[in-house]
Design a protein around this motif. Sequence first.
Motif, PDB file in Angstrom:
ATOM      1  N   SER A 156      46.748 -24.894 -17.709  1.00  0.00           N
ATOM      2  CA  SER A 156      45.800 -26.035 -17.670  1.00  0.00           C
ATOM      3  C   SER A 156      45.389 -26.055 -16.074  1.00  0.00           C
ATOM      4  O   SER A 156      45.868 -25.869 -15.196  1.00  0.00           O
ATOM      5  CB  SER A 156      46.814 -27.108 -17.732  1.00  0.00           C
ATOM      6  OG  SER A 156      46.825 -28.258 -16.732  1.00  0.00           O
ATOM      7  N   ALA A 174      45.091 -28.693 -14.641  1.00  0.00           N
ATOM      8  CA  ALA A 174      45.824 -29.898 -13.597  1.00  0.00           C
ATOM      9  C   ALA A 174      46.919 -29.157 -13.000  1.00  0.00           C
ATOM     10  O   ALA A 174      47.130 -29.412 -11.938  1.00  0.00           O
ATOM     11  CB  ALA A 174      46.322 -30.942 -14.813  1.00  0.00           C
ATOM     12  N   TYR A 220      45.332 -27.183  -9.977  1.00  0.00           N
ATOM     13  CA  TYR A 220      45.248 -28.019  -8.998  1.00  0.00           C
ATOM     14  C   TYR A 220      46.488 -28.434  -8.427  1.00  0.00           C
ATOM     15  O   TYR A 220      46.592 -28.528  -7.413  1.00  0.00           O
ATOM     16  CB  TYR A 220      44.376 -29.384  -9.659  1.00  0.00           C
ATOM     17  CG  TYR A 220      44.232 -30.292  -8.687  1.00  0.00           C
ATOM     18  CD1 TYR A 220      43.191 -30.259  -7.762  1.00  0.00           C
ATOM     19  CD2 TYR A 220      44.759 -31.816  -8.664  1.00  0.00           C
ATOM     20  CE1 TYR A 220      42.989 -31.333  -6.730  1.00  0.00           C
ATOM     21  CE2 TYR A 220      44.669 -32.778  -7.852  1.00  0.00           C
ATOM     22  CZ  TYR A 220      43.458 -32.508  -6.802  1.00  0.00           C
ATOM     23  OH  TYR A 220      43.472 -33.550  -5.954  1.00  0.00           O
ATOM     24  N   GLY A 221      47.432 -28.636  -9.081  1.00  0.00           N
ATOM     25  CA  GLY A 221      48.838 -28.955  -8.576  1.00  0.00           C
ATOM     26  C   GLY A 221      49.284 -28.031  -7.548  1.00  0.00           C
ATOM     27  O   GLY A 221      49.703 -28.498  -6.534  1.00  0.00           O
ATOM     28  N   THR A 267      47.113 -27.856  -4.389  1.00  0.00           N
ATOM     29  CA  THR A 267      47.397 -29.268  -3.485  1.00  0.00           C
ATOM     30  C   THR A 267      48.887 -29.126  -2.909  1.00  0.00           C
ATOM     31  O   THR A 267      48.988 -29.666  -1.847  1.00  0.00           O
ATOM     32  CB  THR A 267      47.207 -30.362  -4.156  1.00  0.00           C
ATOM     33  OG1 THR A 267      48.047 -30.498  -5.529  1.00  0.00           O
ATOM     34  CG2 THR A 267      45.640 -30.655  -4.608  1.00  0.00           C
ATOM     35  N   VAL A 322      49.233 -29.719 -23.570  1.00  0.00           N
ATOM     36  CA  VAL A 322      47.730 -30.262 -23.081  1.00  0.00           C
ATOM     37  C   VAL A 322      47.899 -30.071 -21.756  1.00  0.00           C
ATOM     38  O   VAL A 322      46.774 -29.598 -20.936  1.00  0.00           O
ATOM     39  CB  VAL A 322      47.493 -31.529 -23.476  1.00  0.00           C
ATOM     40  CG1 VAL A 322      46.336 -32.231 -22.864  1.00  0.00           C
ATOM     41  CG2 VAL A 322      47.525 -31.689 -25.062  1.00  0.00           C
ATOM     42  N   SER A 323      48.915 -30.554 -20.901  1.00  0.00           N
ATOM     43  CA  SER A 323      49.095 -30.713 -19.466  1.00  0.00           C
ATOM     44  C   SER A 323      47.464 -31.226 -18.693  1.00  0.00           C
ATOM     45  O   SER A 323      47.219 -30.675 -17.855  1.00  0.00           O
ATOM     46  CB  SER A 323      49.108 -29.106 -18.756  1.00  0.00           C
ATOM     47  OG  SER A 323      50.493 -28.975 -19.127  1.00  0.00           O
ATOM     48  N   ALA A 324      47.199 -32.269 -19.267  1.00  0.00           N
ATOM     49  CA  ALA A 324      46.227 -33.191 -18.698  1.00  0.00           C
ATOM     50  C   ALA A 324      46.918 -33.861 -17.274  1.00  0.00           C
ATOM     51  O   ALA A 324      46.175 -34.023 -16.414  1.00  0.00           O
ATOM     52  CB  ALA A 324      45.794 -34.162 -19.587  1.00  0.00           C
ATOM     53  N   LEU A 325      48.145 -33.843 -17.292  1.00  0.00           N
ATOM     54  CA  LEU A 325      49.027 -34.783 -16.242  1.00  0.00           C
ATOM     55  C   LEU A 325      49.745 -33.443 -15.556  1.00  0.00           C
ATOM     56  O   LEU A 325      50.342 -32.901 -16.124  1.00  0.00           O
ATOM     57  CB  LEU A 325      49.786 -35.670 -16.586  1.00  0.00           C
ATOM     58  CG  LEU A 325      48.918 -36.944 -17.186  1.00  0.00           C
ATOM     59  CD1 LEU A 325      49.953 -38.025 -17.734  1.00  0.00           C
ATOM     60  CD2 LEU A 325      48.038 -37.756 -16.066  1.00  0.00           C
ATOM     61  N   GLY A 326      49.482 -33.242 -14.329  1.00  0.00           N
ATOM     62  CA  GLY A 326      50.633 -32.388 -13.270  1.00  0.00           C
ATOM     63  C   GLY A 326      50.951 -32.954 -12.097  1.00  0.00           C
ATOM     64  O   GLY A 326      50.728 -34.255 -12.056  1.00  0.00           O
ATOM     65  N   VAL A 327      51.725 -32.364 -11.544  1.00  0.00           N
ATOM     66  CA  VAL A 327      52.168 -32.852 -10.042  1.00  0.00           C
ATOM     67  C   VAL A 327      51.226 -32.210  -9.056  1.00  0.00           C
ATOM     68  O   VAL A 327      51.049 -31.150  -9.052  1.00  0.00           O
ATOM     69  CB  VAL A 327      53.621 -32.538  -9.868  1.00  0.00           C
ATOM     70  CG1 VAL A 327      54.179 -32.986  -8.573  1.00  0.00           C
ATOM     71  CG2 VAL A 327      54.536 -32.954 -10.994  1.00  0.00           C
ATOM     72  N   ALA A 328      50.610 -33.200  -8.317  1.00  0.00           N
ATOM     73  CA  ALA A 328      49.797 -32.749  -7.026  1.00  0.00           C
ATOM     74  C   ALA A 328      50.512 -33.098  -5.655  1.00  0.00           C
ATOM     75  O   ALA A 328      51.297 -34.186  -5.702  1.00  0.00           O
ATOM     76  CB  ALA A 328      48.560 -33.265  -7.339  1.00  0.00           C
ATOM     77  N   SER A 360      48.862 -36.529 -11.382  1.00  0.00           N
ATOM     78  CA  SER A 360      47.598 -36.374 -11.235  1.00  0.00           C
ATOM     79  C   SER A 360      46.855 -35.614 -12.229  1.00  0.00           C
ATOM     80  O   SER A 360      47.498 -34.708 -12.775  1.00  0.00           O
ATOM     81  CB  SER A 360      47.314 -35.767  -9.719  1.00  0.00           C
ATOM     82  OG  SER A 360      45.863 -35.574  -9.645  1.00  0.00           O
ATOM     83  N   THR A 361      45.778 -35.845 -12.600  1.00  0.00           N
ATOM     84  CA  THR A 361      44.965 -35.119 -13.777  1.00  0.00           C
ATOM     85  C   THR A 361      44.170 -33.937 -12.517  1.00  0.00           C
ATOM     86  O   THR A 361      44.227 -34.064 -11.418  1.00  0.00           O
ATOM     87  CB  THR A 361      43.777 -35.974 -14.297  1.00  0.00           C
ATOM     88  OG1 THR A 361      43.106 -36.409 -13.143  1.00  0.00           O
ATOM     89  CG2 THR A 361      44.386 -36.879 -15.128  1.00  0.00           C
ATOM     90  N   PHE A 362      43.349 -33.276 -13.301  1.00  0.00           N
ATOM     91  CA  PHE A 362      42.589 -32.404 -12.443  1.00  0.00           C
ATOM     92  C   PHE A 362      41.873 -32.924 -11.443  1.00  0.00           C
ATOM     93  O   PHE A 362      40.792 -33.773 -11.783  1.00  0.00           O
ATOM     94  CB  PHE A 362      41.825 -31.321 -13.454  1.00  0.00           C
ATOM     95  CG  PHE A 362      41.010 -30.311 -12.818  1.00  0.00           C
ATOM     96  CD1 PHE A 362      41.530 -29.330 -12.306  1.00  0.00           C
ATOM     97  CD2 PHE A 362      39.653 -30.429 -12.781  1.00  0.00           C
ATOM     98  CE1 PHE A 362      40.906 -28.156 -11.511  1.00  0.00           C
ATOM     99  CE2 PHE A 362      38.642 -29.585 -12.062  1.00  0.00           C
ATOM    100  CZ  PHE A 362      39.346 -28.319 -11.442  1.00  0.00           C
ATOM    101  N   GLU A 418      42.288 -35.279  -9.805  1.00  0.00           N
ATOM    102  CA  GLU A 418      42.222 -36.816  -9.939  1.00  0.00           C
ATOM    103  C   GLU A 418      41.225 -37.542 -10.512  1.00  0.00           C
ATOM    104  O   GLU A 418      40.756 -38.568 -10.333  1.00  0.00           O
ATOM    105  CB  GLU A 418      42.381 -37.374  -8.481  1.00  0.00           C
ATOM    106  CG  GLU A 418      43.786 -37.065  -7.852  1.00  0.00           C
ATOM    107  CD  GLU A 418      44.058 -37.189  -6.548  1.00  0.00           C
ATOM    108  OE1 GLU A 418      43.849 -38.372  -6.182  1.00  0.00           O
ATOM    109  OE2 GLU A 418      44.113 -36.312  -5.889  1.00  0.00           O
TER     110      GLU A 418
END
Lengths: 155, 596
Positions: free
Chosen positions: A51, A53, A56-57, A60, B167-173, B182-184, B186
């Motif tokens: 993914s 996201a 990106y995680g 960051t 799906v992993s639209a949400l992750g930890v940033a 956060s999403t990709f 943000e």
Amino acid sequence: MPEIKELVTGLADKHGRTRESLLPILQGIITEERFISDDALTEVARELDISAALVYGTATFYSFLDTKPRGKFVIRICRTITCDMKGKKQIINTLEDLLKIRVGETTKDKNFTLLETNCLGWCHKGPAMLINDDVFTELTEDKITEIIRDYMRNI
Amino acid sequence: MANTVNIKIDGIDVSVEAGKTVLDAAKKLNIHIPTLCYHEDLCVAGNCRVCVVEQEGVNNLVASCAIPAQKGMVIHTNSHKVRNARRHVVELLLSEHNADCTKCYKNTKCELQDLASEMVINEHMFMDLVPDKNYTTDKQSPSIIKDDSKCIRCQRCVRTCHDLQHVSALGVAYKGDHMKISTFFEHPMYEVVCTNCGQCVNRCPTGALIEKNYLDEVWDAIYDEDKHVIVQTAPATRIALGEDLGMESGSIVTGKMAASLRRLGFDSVLDTDFSADLTIMEEGTELLTRLKKALVDKDTSVKLPMFTSCSPGWVKFLEHTYPDYLDNLSTCKSPQQMFGALAKTYYAEKKGLDPDKIVCVSIMPCTAKKFEANRPEMRDSGYQDVDMGLTTRELAVMIKQAGIDFQELPDEKFDSLMGESSGAAVIFGATGGVMEAALRTAYEIVTGREVPFKNLNITAVRGMEGVREANIKLENVLPAWSFLEGVELKTAVAHGLTNAHQIMEAIHKGEANYHFVEVMGCPGGCIGGGGQPIPTTPEIRRKRAEAIYREDEGMAVRKSHENPEVQQIYREFLGEPLSDKSHWLLHTHYVKRKRV
């Protein structure tokens, strides 16, 4: 875009396409590009089939995996206590004067970015800084002027 | 017994299976240990620390949700040290939490608020950090609102999106005090791979992830004398709505729901089950047509397996993740959208209503239905086919707002014309239900006989196994379908997008060879939908599924093609399945979407 695609594919060929390849690939992009653009991150996610996201995680999480545009030379001054006591503030002032930018900014010609960083492990020889991967220690105003002039001449 | 472990909790001996946690052991003793990041459906995170307990001989407190019970452990769940630590944990969370509870959609339904209330937190011990945090709220999605000021970073949503939904639209940033969900890059949830399934909403302990509610819009429509407000209710709402109104999981409240909708002031109280039956007619015929083209005409452009298209979360997942397979999706709209298109054409015509003045509201177990209603393709009636999609939860709120004593309501029936349904439509609400309904009808069309299962119950496609397969041999078929003689119809069912991913990979690699695949985006199907009452657990979903099948068995009509109103609409309006009119109103197309 085609260059980024090529770069990412090349890095994936070299490091593999499993999750543990993610960090070396991101580091490889930094070496080439100095920062990781959203196109690059998307490309890594596609190449590794994970993914975007999550990529990106990971990016960051690490201060040295920048996701904002950076100059050709990224200057990182140690902001930790020893370097601070040894006069890092004056070094920053000198750099800001020389480059005509503030900490966090990039010069208009996209050659230099000025940042602060956490401890570099050179406390005994502070103040210390990095320019890309090269370390400079026991900095003085004169020394820093010379170093930056040198870089400017060789661009 | 070798596989059990004996421990002592608060002075009481207990034995649990090896591998069970201290939290499990305490549950066995009916000792309640508070939790926040823990959720029965998810892997252990152990990050919130609110479930800490004291273990004798160990200096630090341990997280009971994460630590396995070990032989001879002596645990204290309510010591001075434990109480202090838990209080500090909650206080620290509150120092970074926008605790303006009266303005929060989750007010009185928030796990953090419950803990603060239980601990009687009057004065805040720590400095309020919220003003310095620059929290943002993402309200752009038509389905889900993400408010970072309410987030406690327990990562239930991240684990849900990754583990259950792939799906992993949400992750930890970021990290440390900058860490956020956060999403990709943000981006707004609306612009990323989010399928709007709402499973994160079901599991968020606070108000950080909630559905976008349309309560005011619906009330305004009801109060507008000029408008004729039609309401449709999805199959899975009638077995779950009661939970939000003080009833047990698995209560069937179909009649009370119809009664409450009438009391709320809806002008026509109709049933999505009607259009679910219609979906079976269209989708079943589409499958048989595809099979004929593939087997008889040797048309290689026909795509098999055919996938169901009722679940908008699954449809969007496919659009993002497997866009090469969009032609495998049935072109049938979902029952919600078929209903909307017909409400503003057929129903308006029959009842002499001006479609311009019709407002079509749907009550759905789903947050993705809100997105689906807003898809630009869904305007075939000349208007937005479905104006507002509400969740089961929102309907419960409306019923409470109107001061209706739900449990005391009499059982009433739906209005006629688009209110009649069959048992086949009801089971759409559980995973495997669409497959079962389709088989009941398709088998009979092809062979002229009922499906060869006791009481029409096709148990092979029922249950909670992630992926299930069922093969049915077609024998002694009617002359018109002679090309199907001896063919073994291969079907599969998946629920939850992680299982959908698994089935898609098998198909993609050529390891699976199905004719027809049912996928529901949510675990358990619509009964576990993102718009259903909170909480959700395997046990609650099992009870809801049982209720669905009970409701089906109690229906006079059990097969979609025998629904008299479905027969009437084909006679008087649509002609036959896959007719030009059907194609115009009941079928749709899909779009390729980016995978970020």
